[in-house]
Scaffold this motif. Structure first.
Motif, PDB file in Angstrom:
ATOM      1  N   VAL A  33      44.109  79.634  30.155  1.00 34.67           N
ATOM      2  CA  VAL A  33      43.267  80.525  30.956  1.00 34.67           C
ATOM      3  C   VAL A  33      43.059  81.842  30.214  1.00 34.67           C
ATOM      4  O   VAL A  33      41.932  82.341  30.111  1.00 34.67           O
ATOM      5  CB  VAL A  33      43.883  80.759  32.357  1.00 34.67           C
ATOM      6  CG1 VAL A  33      43.148  81.865  33.110  1.00 34.67           C
ATOM      7  CG2 VAL A  33      43.878  79.469  33.167  1.00 34.67           C
ATOM      8  N   ALA A  34      44.136  82.409  29.675  1.00 37.60           N
ATOM      9  CA  ALA A  34      44.048  83.696  28.969  1.00 37.60           C
ATOM     10  C   ALA A  34      43.146  83.611  27.741  1.00 37.60           C
ATOM     11  O   ALA A  34      42.432  84.573  27.426  1.00 37.60           O
ATOM     12  CB  ALA A  34      45.446  84.172  28.562  1.00 37.60           C
ATOM     13  N   ASN A  35      43.172  82.474  27.049  1.00 39.07           N
ATOM     14  CA  ASN A  35      42.367  82.299  25.831  1.00 39.07           C
ATOM     15  C   ASN A  35      40.995  81.697  26.114  1.00 39.07           C
ATOM     16  O   ASN A  35      40.258  81.395  25.177  1.00 39.07           O
ATOM     17  CB  ASN A  35      43.116  81.419  24.828  1.00 39.07           C
ATOM     18  CG  ASN A  35      44.388  82.062  24.359  1.00 39.07           C
ATOM     19  OD1 ASN A  35      44.472  83.273  24.231  1.00 39.07           O
ATOM     20  ND2 ASN A  35      45.406  81.251  24.112  1.00 39.07           N
ATOM     21  N   ASP A  36      40.688  81.483  27.390  1.00 34.64           N
ATOM     22  CA  ASP A  36      39.432  80.854  27.803  1.00 34.64           C
ATOM     23  C   ASP A  36      39.207  79.534  27.058  1.00 34.64           C
ATOM     24  O   ASP A  36      38.088  79.209  26.646  1.00 34.64           O
ATOM     25  CB  ASP A  36      38.251  81.807  27.592  1.00 34.64           C
ATOM     26  CG  ASP A  36      37.023  81.375  28.369  1.00 34.64           C
ATOM     27  OD1 ASP A  36      37.178  80.707  29.421  1.00 34.64           O
ATOM     28  OD2 ASP A  36      35.905  81.671  27.916  1.00 34.64           O
ATOM     29  N   ASP A  37      40.298  78.781  26.905  1.00 33.10           N
ATOM     30  CA  ASP A  37      40.249  77.480  26.227  1.00 33.10           C
ATOM     31  C   ASP A  37      40.015  76.402  27.287  1.00 33.10           C
ATOM     32  O   ASP A  37      40.947  75.782  27.786  1.00 33.10           O
ATOM     33  CB  ASP A  37      41.559  77.248  25.468  1.00 33.10           C
ATOM     34  CG  ASP A  37      41.550  76.008  24.608  1.00 33.10           C
ATOM     35  OD1 ASP A  37      40.635  75.167  24.776  1.00 33.10           O
ATOM     36  OD2 ASP A  37      42.469  75.865  23.775  1.00 33.10           O
ATOM     37  N   ARG A  38      38.772  76.189  27.617  1.00 34.72           N
ATOM     38  CA  ARG A  38      38.418  75.273  28.710  1.00 34.72           C
ATOM     39  C   ARG A  38      38.780  73.825  28.401  1.00 34.72           C
ATOM     40  O   ARG A  38      39.149  73.067  29.291  1.00 34.72           O
ATOM     41  CB  ARG A  38      36.948  75.409  29.046  1.00 34.72           C
ATOM     42  CG  ARG A  38      36.636  76.776  29.621  1.00 34.72           C
ATOM     43  CD  ARG A  38      35.191  76.907  30.019  1.00 34.72           C
ATOM     44  NE  ARG A  38      34.903  78.276  30.387  1.00 34.72           N
ATOM     45  CZ  ARG A  38      34.924  78.742  31.622  1.00 34.72           C
ATOM     46  NH1 ARG A  38      35.244  77.935  32.615  1.00 34.72           N
ATOM     47  NH2 ARG A  38      34.637  79.987  31.881  1.00 34.72           N
ATOM     48  N   GLU A  39      38.672  73.447  27.134  1.00 42.97           N
ATOM     49  CA  GLU A  39      39.024  72.073  26.753  1.00 42.97           C
ATOM     50  C   GLU A  39      40.522  71.829  26.973  1.00 42.97           C
ATOM     51  O   GLU A  39      40.919  70.812  27.543  1.00 42.97           O
ATOM     52  CB  GLU A  39      38.646  71.828  25.289  1.00 42.97           C
ATOM     53  CG  GLU A  39      38.784  70.386  24.860  1.00 42.97           C
ATOM     54  CD  GLU A  39      38.266  70.173  23.441  1.00 42.97           C
ATOM     55  OE1 GLU A  39      38.992  69.494  22.671  1.00 42.97           O
ATOM     56  OE2 GLU A  39      37.184  70.676  23.110  1.00 42.97           O
ATOM     57  N   ARG A  40      41.345  72.762  26.523  1.00 40.22           N
ATOM     58  CA  ARG A  40      42.796  72.639  26.711  1.00 40.22           C
ATOM     59  C   ARG A  40      43.143  72.673  28.196  1.00 40.22           C
ATOM     60  O   ARG A  40      43.983  71.915  28.666  1.00 40.22           O
ATOM     61  CB  ARG A  40      43.511  73.759  25.949  1.00 40.22           C
ATOM     62  CG  ARG A  40      45.006  73.781  26.120  1.00 40.22           C
ATOM     63  CD  ARG A  40      45.651  72.713  25.291  1.00 40.22           C
ATOM     64  NE  ARG A  40      47.096  72.877  25.322  1.00 40.22           N
ATOM     65  CZ  ARG A  40      47.934  71.869  25.526  1.00 40.22           C
ATOM     66  NH1 ARG A  40      47.492  70.646  25.655  1.00 40.22           N
ATOM     67  NH2 ARG A  40      49.217  72.086  25.560  1.00 40.22           N
ATOM     68  N   LEU A  41      42.487  73.564  28.925  1.00 40.69           N
ATOM     69  CA  LEU A  41      42.725  73.676  30.358  1.00 40.69           C
ATOM     70  C   LEU A  41      42.384  72.367  31.073  1.00 40.69           C
ATOM     71  O   LEU A  41      43.166  71.885  31.905  1.00 40.69           O
ATOM     72  CB  LEU A  41      41.913  74.828  30.947  1.00 40.69           C
ATOM     73  CG  LEU A  41      42.094  75.077  32.445  1.00 40.69           C
ATOM     74  CD1 LEU A  41      43.549  75.355  32.797  1.00 40.69           C
ATOM     75  CD2 LEU A  41      41.184  76.212  32.894  1.00 40.69           C
ATOM     76  N   ALA A  42      41.255  71.771  30.728  1.00 40.92           N
ATOM     77  CA  ALA A  42      40.863  70.501  31.350  1.00 40.92           C
ATOM     78  C   ALA A  42      41.893  69.414  31.051  1.00 40.92           C
ATOM     79  O   ALA A  42      42.227  68.610  31.925  1.00 40.92           O
ATOM     80  CB  ALA A  42      39.481  70.078  30.855  1.00 40.92           C
TER      81      ALA A  42
END
Length: 150
Positions: free
Chosen positions: A110-119
């Motif tokens: 979330v902090a790094n706005d890494d949407r792929e990792r978050l998903a």
């Protein structure tokens, strides 16, 4: 004053504080996969961080109260209590070794706005596995405390 009842009260107060704090944190962990708004995810993660402190305080209080009575009335001879302590240790290790790193990885995504990792993290079944492990483990501890089978 009855020392046994005092330490039993301390133990039960610790249980209440632990369950309250841990319950919120667990509910947040189970809600993370369903949430996609970064601002709401940050709010949930902050709530989890705030309540885990109470969970840890409650755990310390319940252990102190339980250990005080354990020492006072010579429980070391009772296998159910050793088993309950071992199950508690396994549950703590699961929380520290599985759940906490998962939440840290979500927080970082979330902090790094890494949407792929978050998903990818949100698709994981780990939160539910830990939830059921912790729930069943707690049920075993309660069963041991009530029935004292050995």
């Amino acid at each position: 004053m009855n020392g046994y009842l005092f330490w039993r009260l301390v133990h039960f107060c610790g249980i209440v504080v632990f369950v309250a704090g841990h319950g919120v944190s667990a509910a947040v962990t189970l809600a993370l996969p369903k949430e996609h708004d970064p601002l709401r995810l940050e709010t949930l993660l902050g709530l989890s961080r705030a309540t885990i402190v109470w969970s840890n305080v409650g755990l310390l209080v319940l252990v102190v109260g339980g250990a005080a009575n354990w020492i006072r009335i010579d429980y070391p001879k009772q296998g159910w209590l050793w088993t309950a302590a071992a199950v508690l240790a396994v549950l703590a290790a699961a929380g520290i070794g599985l759940a906490a790193p998962y939440v840290r990885r979500v927080r970082a995504a979330v902090a790094n706005d890494d949407r792929e990792r978050l998903a990818s993290l949100q698709a994981s079944r780990l939160p539910w596995r830990v939830f059921w492990l912790e729930t069943l483990g707690t049920a075993v501890i309660l069963w041991l405390m009530v029935y004292k089978p050995f």
